[in-house]
Design an enzyme around this catalytic site. Structure first.
Site, PDB file in Angstrom:
ATOM      1  N   CYS A   8       0.848  -1.188   0.000  1.00  0.00           N
ATOM      2  CA  CYS A   8       0.000   0.000   0.000  1.00  0.00           C
ATOM      3  C   CYS A   8       0.882   1.236   0.000  1.00  0.00           C
ATOM      4  CB  CYS A   8      -0.924   0.009   1.218  1.00  0.00           C
ATOM      5  SG  CYS A   8      -2.032   1.439   1.236  1.00  0.00           S
ATOM      6  N   CYS A  45     -14.114  19.500   5.727  1.00  0.00           N
ATOM      7  CA  CYS A  45     -13.698  18.429   4.816  1.00  0.00           C
ATOM      8  C   CYS A  45     -14.766  18.186   3.757  1.00  0.00           C
ATOM      9  CB  CYS A  45     -13.417  17.138   5.582  1.00  0.00           C
ATOM     10  SG  CYS A  45     -14.847  16.512   6.506  1.00  0.00           S
TER      11      CYS A  45
END
Length: 468
Positions: free
Chosen positions: A176, A425
């Site tokens: 990842c 956000c």
């Protein structure tokens, strides 16, 4: 979707731009067509998967031309795990569309007069920028079409991420690119150890078996926290796993575990056992130390969090004599970050455990001008609260994605603080709230910050000033 539209193929669709939630847009016979996994400038054939009177959604099944802005994805899991949906688009274009997303939301939803939106503050690191990842164990690994068609037998245990819209299917992650430090090594070595010792991986559908979840947190100071969630209470097997991690990775500074027999992975109400090291890690910012416990929230991109907080502090324009209200303060990161420039900072947060962290962080840093309260914002921020505290000169608000409750917006209008710095956000709900606040406030500055490269998410800071 009507039978007529199901599986219809739209040929030679030109992808024009990126729209909300990262989907790209083309037009066919007067309808908008939303397509995932393409880039502006691609020319594709699209199989329609959903259709309404005004729009269609589909998947690209053939590429006739590739966009000049398309790049090769760097991750072998791209397109499957769903974590980095914009890897195929160059970073400059990502930033352009994130900024445009802010402009569009304030134009279409906010419908208020705004200044020129500042160029987005990009992330210096577009890989390995996260300080926290959650991985899931599963005995039901997602298989590729090629694997299924081969008819062969494959290992079905997995440790990785959920496939989008498939709660019980996990893609087994080899590498990842979101988190560096020891993250990939810990995950891969633990998976290998569990398989070689025939330890059971969690059955998500039936909610049984031992290994359930792995959480890895890291800091810029080199500390790391590893939390293993167990779905079964087998002391011998738990000790086996934890001893392996302790011996294999002695550099882990906080090695913890949780026995979670609930129906979900949340553990705020569960005991966290410290197996080795401390029960927290520390992040540092401008000499301030922030303790991060297993249940603490901290912005997941540490470097960009610093940029975000600097913008917030700059917009607040503190001179030293102001009273600041920090709404939705979380663990008090922003409150403590601006405290040295203010007379007093008062933070309010719903989660009581976060307020405990906020107070601890003030104590660790020798800050004596902060006050923190736990409670629902719409209930806490009332006339009685205001009567027992000084009125704010500056309000900083950083609500969750849903934005602020109407009662909170109405109280801000009643308070008439000279400045409001709104951190969000979700520019869509931010624009909605700003429209409500425009009754008494004007928008002076807008600064987007990219916290999550390779995704469509964008953080945004707005400075509102009281109209004269």
């Amino acid at each position: 979707m009507s039978r007529k539209m199901k599986n219809k193929v739209v040929e030679n669709l030109t992808i024009e731009r990126i729209a909300t939630e990262g989907k790209c847009v083309g037009h066919h016979e007067g309808k908008v067509v939303f397509v995932q996994g393409v880039a502006p400038g691609d020319v594709v054939d699209v199989r329609i998967t959903r259709g309404k009177s005004s729009f269609m959604e589909g998947e690209a099944i053939k590429f006739h031309e590739f966009s000049k802005d398309r790049i090769d994805p760097f991750c072998s899991h791209f397109g499957t795990c769903g974590g980095c949906k914009w890897q195929h688009i160059n970073y400059d274009l990502q930033k352009t569309y994130k900024r445009q997303q802010v402009v569009d939301q304030f134009t279409r939803i906010g419908k208020v007069e705004i200044p020129e939106v500042e160029p987005i503050i990009g992330s210096a690191n577009t890989q390995y920028y996260r300080n926290k990842l959650d991985f899931t164990f599963s005995n039901n690994r997602w298989l590729t079409r090629e694997e299924i068609d081969s008819g062969a037998e494959f290992e079905r245990n997995a440790l990785g991420f959920h496939i989008p819209k498939m709660f019980d299917k996990i893609v087994d992650i080899e590498h990842c690119y979101l988190q560096g430090n020891i993250s990939n090594d810990v995950r891969n070595e633990l998976r290998k150890f569990a398989l070689s010792n025939e330890l059971s991986f969690y059955d998500i559908r039936n909610q049984v078996d031992l290994l359930r979840n792995l959480i890895i947190r890291t800091t810029s100071t080199g500390e790391s926290m590893v939390i293993v969630q167990f779905g079964g209470d087998n002391e011998a097997e738990i000790d086996l796993v934890m001893n392996f991690l302790h011996e294999k990775f002695p550099q882990i500074t906080a090695l913890l575990y949780i026995i979670n027999l609930k129906k979900n992975e949340t553990f705020n109400d569960l005991e966290v056992v410290t197996f080795a090291g401390k029960d927290y890690i520390e992040e540092e910012m401008e000499g301030l130390k922030f303790r991060i416990g297993p249940k603490s929230f901290y912005q997941t991109n540490s470097d960009q969090a610093y940029e975000l907080y600097k913008v917030t502090r700059e917009f607040a324009g503190l001179k030293g004599g102001e009273v600041v209200y920090d709404l939705y303060t979380g663990t008090g990161t922003i409150a403590n970050f601006v405290a040295k420039q203010a007379k007093q900072v008062i933070g309010i947060e719903y989660v009581e455990a976060a307020i405990i962290d906020a107070k601890l962080n003030s104590k660790v840093n020798g800050l004596e001008n902060t006050l923190f309260y736990a409670g629902d914002m719409k209930d806490m921020l009332n006339d009685e609260f205001i009567a027992t505290h000084d009125k704010p000169d500056v309000i900083i608000t950083d609500p969750p994605r849903a934005g602020m409750h109407d009662d909170v917006v109405n109280m801000l209008l009643k308070l008439e603080a000279p400045k409001i710095v709104y951190v969000s956000c979700n520019p869509a709900t931010q624009a909605r709230d700003v429209a409500l606040l425009s009754e008494k406030y004007s928008v002076d500055k807008i600064q987007p910050v990219d916290m999550f490269p390779q995704t469509y998410h964008v953080e945004n800071v707005v400075l509102l000033t009281l109209k004269s």
